[in-house]
Design a protein around this motif. Structure first.
Motif, mmCIF file in Angstrom:
data_model
loop_
_atom_site.group_PDB
_atom_site.id
_atom_site.type_symbol
_atom_site.label_atom_id
_atom_site.label_comp_id
_atom_site.label_asym_id
_atom_site.label_seq_id
_atom_site.Cartn_x
_atom_site.Cartn_y
_atom_site.Cartn_z
ATOM 1 N N VAL A 154 121.385 118.604 31.788
ATOM 2 C CA VAL A 154 122.723 118.855 31.251
ATOM 3 C C VAL A 154 122.736 118.643 29.745
ATOM 4 O O VAL A 154 123.311 119.447 28.985
ATOM 5 C CB VAL A 154 123.753 117.939 31.952
ATOM 6 C CG1 VAL A 154 125.056 117.897 31.169
ATOM 7 C CG2 VAL A 154 124.017 118.429 33.368
ATOM 8 N N CYS A 157 121.130 121.543 27.948
ATOM 9 C CA CYS A 157 122.035 122.692 27.814
ATOM 10 C C CYS A 157 122.983 122.504 26.630
ATOM 11 O O CYS A 157 123.289 123.465 25.909
ATOM 12 C CB CYS A 157 122.822 122.910 29.103
ATOM 13 S SG CYS A 157 121.840 123.515 30.485
ATOM 14 N N THR A 201 128.045 128.067 28.109
ATOM 15 C CA THR A 201 127.989 126.856 28.928
ATOM 16 C C THR A 201 128.937 125.801 28.370
ATOM 17 O O THR A 201 128.864 125.467 27.189
ATOM 18 C CB THR A 201 126.562 126.288 28.938
ATOM 19 O OG1 THR A 201 125.649 127.347 29.203
ATOM 20 C CG2 THR A 201 126.420 125.205 29.979
ATOM 21 N N TYR A 210 129.097 118.066 35.467
ATOM 22 C CA TYR A 210 128.710 119.464 35.677
ATOM 23 C C TYR A 210 129.035 119.885 37.116
ATOM 24 O O TYR A 210 129.684 120.914 37.353
ATOM 25 C CB TYR A 210 127.219 119.599 35.387
ATOM 26 C CG TYR A 210 126.628 120.988 35.528
ATOM 27 C CD1 TYR A 210 126.334 121.751 34.405
ATOM 28 C CD2 TYR A 210 126.322 121.518 36.778
ATOM 29 C CE1 TYR A 210 125.764 123.016 34.515
ATOM 30 C CE2 TYR A 210 125.763 122.785 36.908
ATOM 31 C CZ TYR A 210 125.472 123.529 35.770
ATOM 32 O OH TYR A 210 124.921 124.772 35.904
ATOM 33 N N VAL A 214 131.769 122.693 38.670
ATOM 34 C CA VAL A 214 131.388 123.805 39.548
ATOM 35 C C VAL A 214 132.212 123.759 40.828
ATOM 36 O O VAL A 214 132.726 124.788 41.301
ATOM 37 C CB VAL A 214 129.884 123.767 39.850
ATOM 38 C CG1 VAL A 214 129.531 124.790 40.938
ATOM 39 C CG2 VAL A 214 129.077 124.045 38.590
ATOM 40 N N GLU A 226 127.859 128.913 44.353
ATOM 41 C CA GLU A 226 127.235 128.297 43.188
ATOM 42 C C GLU A 226 126.355 129.273 42.431
ATOM 43 O O GLU A 226 126.174 129.149 41.217
ATOM 44 C CB GLU A 226 126.422 127.075 43.622
ATOM 45 C CG GLU A 226 125.988 126.192 42.471
ATOM 46 C CD GLU A 226 125.381 124.885 42.931
ATOM 47 O OE1 GLU A 226 124.779 124.187 42.093
ATOM 48 O OE2 GLU A 226 125.520 124.557 44.130
ATOM 49 N N VAL A 229 127.736 131.050 39.240
ATOM 50 C CA VAL A 229 127.877 130.380 37.943
ATOM 51 C C VAL A 229 126.885 131.048 36.998
ATOM 52 O O VAL A 229 125.686 130.782 37.045
ATOM 53 C CB VAL A 229 127.570 128.865 38.050
ATOM 54 C CG1 VAL A 229 127.652 128.221 36.671
ATOM 55 C CG2 VAL A 229 128.526 128.195 39.018
ATOM 56 N N TYR A 230 127.388 131.930 36.146
ATOM 57 C CA TYR A 230 126.515 132.711 35.266
ATOM 58 C C TYR A 230 126.591 132.231 33.821
ATOM 59 O O TYR A 230 126.560 133.025 32.885
ATOM 60 C CB TYR A 230 126.891 134.197 35.333
ATOM 61 C CG TYR A 230 126.701 134.838 36.683
ATOM 62 C CD1 TYR A 230 125.527 134.677 37.404
ATOM 63 C CD2 TYR A 230 127.708 135.625 37.235
ATOM 64 C CE1 TYR A 230 125.348 135.270 38.637
ATOM 65 C CE2 TYR A 230 127.541 136.245 38.469
ATOM 66 C CZ TYR A 230 126.370 136.061 39.164
ATOM 67 O OH TYR A 230 126.201 136.663 40.392
ATOM 68 N N TRP A 231 126.701 130.919 33.635
ATOM 69 C CA TRP A 231 126.706 130.388 32.272
ATOM 70 C C TRP A 231 125.410 130.745 31.564
ATOM 71 O O TRP A 231 124.362 130.930 32.189
ATOM 72 C CB TRP A 231 126.901 128.881 32.304
ATOM 73 C CG TRP A 231 128.271 128.486 32.788
ATOM 74 C CD1 TRP A 231 129.433 129.189 32.656
ATOM 75 C CD2 TRP A 231 128.613 127.279 33.492
ATOM 76 N NE1 TRP A 231 130.476 128.508 33.224
ATOM 77 C CE2 TRP A 231 130.007 127.329 33.740
ATOM 78 C CE3 TRP A 231 127.884 126.169 33.914
ATOM 79 C CZ2 TRP A 231 130.681 126.311 34.415
ATOM 80 C CZ3 TRP A 231 128.549 125.145 34.586
ATOM 81 C CH2 TRP A 231 129.937 125.219 34.821
ATOM 82 N N TYR A 232 125.460 130.830 30.240
ATOM 83 C CA TYR A 232 124.317 131.316 29.464
ATOM 84 C C TYR A 232 123.105 130.395 29.567
ATOM 85 O O TYR A 232 121.970 130.849 29.427
ATOM 86 C CB TYR A 232 124.715 131.508 28.008
ATOM 87 C CG TYR A 232 125.786 132.546 27.792
ATOM 88 C CD1 TYR A 232 125.995 133.574 28.713
ATOM 89 C CD2 TYR A 232 126.601 132.502 26.671
ATOM 90 C CE1 TYR A 232 126.978 134.529 28.521
ATOM 91 C CE2 TYR A 232 127.589 133.458 26.464
ATOM 92 C CZ TYR A 232 127.778 134.466 27.388
ATOM 93 O OH TYR A 232 128.750 135.415 27.186
ATOM 94 N N ARG A 234 122.112 127.226 32.358
ATOM 95 C CA ARG A 234 122.667 126.525 33.512
ATOM 96 C C ARG A 234 121.572 125.739 34.225
ATOM 97 O O ARG A 234 120.377 125.955 34.005
ATOM 98 C CB ARG A 234 123.311 127.516 34.485
ATOM 99 C CG ARG A 234 122.320 128.426 35.201
ATOM 100 C CD ARG A 234 123.010 129.363 36.173
ATOM 101 N NE ARG A 234 122.032 130.142 36.934
ATOM 102 C CZ ARG A 234 122.347 131.053 37.849
ATOM 103 N NH1 ARG A 234 123.622 131.323 38.091
ATOM 104 N NH2 ARG A 234 121.404 131.709 38.498
ATOM 105 N N SER A 236 119.649 125.239 37.603
ATOM 106 C CA SER A 236 119.398 126.020 38.802
ATOM 107 C C SER A 236 119.962 125.318 40.021
ATOM 108 O O SER A 236 119.879 124.094 40.153
ATOM 109 C CB SER A 236 117.894 126.246 38.975
ATOM 110 O OG SER A 236 117.619 126.812 40.250
#
Length: 380
Positions: A154, A157, A201, A210, A214, A226, A229-232, A234, A236
């Motif tokens: 996290v 990111c 993100t 996090y 979600v 789950e 979740v298409y954050w730039y 993320r 897995s």
């Protein structure tokens, strides 16, 4: 838009100077060799692949798309060899099915068949998101880097936020959409923003925060599961990795390996900063969003937003500073020369969007551009 690395990726060695494992997912279009339109033969091509390579391919939302996935790698030479083998094998099989495998970020001519593959999940996506789920195909490049500690992942990111627009600009490869120049270097980036799960993100303090976010998004109904979740960048859902998914698929393997090297080095640099107690900047979400819009619009051919300073600067100045920031990590993994050479090449050729536009200016024919892109896609 799936995430399908075949086995876990891990961090090994000294956490202050990690040797990181990496895996790459690439999405491709299958195009008519005469018209350039998308053709729905993905399952036919996947079925005809040799078994080992078929196991490294994945079904996608559009029947004109293929995803090809490397195994877990520690050496970029291995990454390159796998990407070449996957691209060349799929390209040969695609030709036998009357199509060309093309590394391009957005549907360049048109997609007559927008039906989804069979299966309840695909139908659930259409039911939830409506026409957005039936948009013409777009293709990205996703890089997984092993970070097994979720709290650390996290924080990684958070640290990556500053550089993700730069990576986005470097991979820009979708200026044309449905027969016209969009004026954007990455139309894929613009098109994907219609999906509610696609966004920069958010900044999180812990993995618990996090995960709670979600869960809130799932309960709100904005996300199907789950995996949407298409954050730039993320975490897995299945493997101990940070997945960077901001880029268009690259025109050729050399660019893909260059970007993979830089992303791995950026993650390693973030880990070192975290271990040394250097916090990530807390950025205004609206400015981060603007920085990504600017990267999608201009690629490497103009200016990008420097998120550290909050104003626009020439794109290549930021690329150079990104390289300088991650160069100790590149030196540690033996990738420094590869990246120096790759950046010199990219500076000379321009990003994928610039290459496409140069070809189009010379020929006046979008199908001719796609013929060359197909050749670049499979080149070793």
């Amino acid at each position: 838009m799936t995430s399908t690395i075949t086995s876990p990726l891990t961090v090994v060695g000294d956490p202050a100077r990690p040797a990181l494992t990496v895996g790459v997912e690439e999405e491709f279009l299958l195009l008519d060799p005469v018209t350039g339109a998308n053709v729905p033969v993905a399952e036919q091509v996947r079925t005809a692949l040799p078994r080992r390579l078929r196991e490294q391919s994945r079904q996608e939302m559009r029947r004109s798309m293929m995803e090809l996935v490397t195994g877990v790698c520690t050496d970029l030479g291995d990454v390159r060899a796998q990407l070449v083998a996957l691209r060349q094998s799929a390209a040969c099989v695609a030709e036998s099915a009357g199509a060309r495998l093309v590394a391009v970020g957005a549907t360049p001519v048109g997609e007559p068949d927008r039906g989804v593959p069979s299966g309840p999940r695909y139908q659930d996506i259409v039911d939830r998101y409506g026409p957005v789920a039936l948009d013409p195909a777009v293709c990205g490049m996703h890089v997984h880097v092993g970070v097994p500690d979720r709290d650390l992942a996290v924080q990684v990111c958070n640290h990556l936020q500053v550089w993700l627009p730069v990576i986005q600009a470097m991979t820009s490869n979708s200026p044309f959409f449905e027969g016209a120049d969009t004026g954007h270097a990455s139309w894929r980036s613009v098109q994907l923003r219609r999906w509610p799960g696609v966004a920069p993100t958010p900044h999180f303090s812990t993995a618990d925060e996090y995960d709670a976010t979600v869960t809130d998004l799932l309960e709100s109904g904005v996300l199907l599961d789950e995996a949407t979740v298409y954050w730039y960048a993320r975490l897995s859902a299945s493997y101990p990795t940070v997945e960077v998914r901001i880029g268009d698929v690259c025109t050729d393997v050399d660019d893909a390996v260059l970007v993979t090297a830089l992303i791995r080095a950026a993650v390693a640099t973030a880990v070192a900063d975290i271990v040394d107690g250097r916090p990530a900047p807390v950025l205004r979400e609206c400015v981060v969003d603007a920085a990504h819009w600017r990267a999608a619009r201009e690629g490497l051919g103009g200016e990008l937003i420097d998120l550290r300073l909050g104003h626009a600067r020439p794109a290549w100045e930021l690329v150079d500073e990104f390289f300088a920031t991650v160069s100790p990590a590149l030196l540690a993994t033996g990738d420094l020369t590869l990246v120096v050479d790759g950046l010199a090449r990219l500076r000379h050729t321009g990003d994928g969007a610039a290459r496409q536009r140069s070809l189009h200016q010379g020929t006046g024919s979008l199908p001719a551009v796609l013929t060359t892109l197909a050749e670049w896609t499979r080149a070793g």
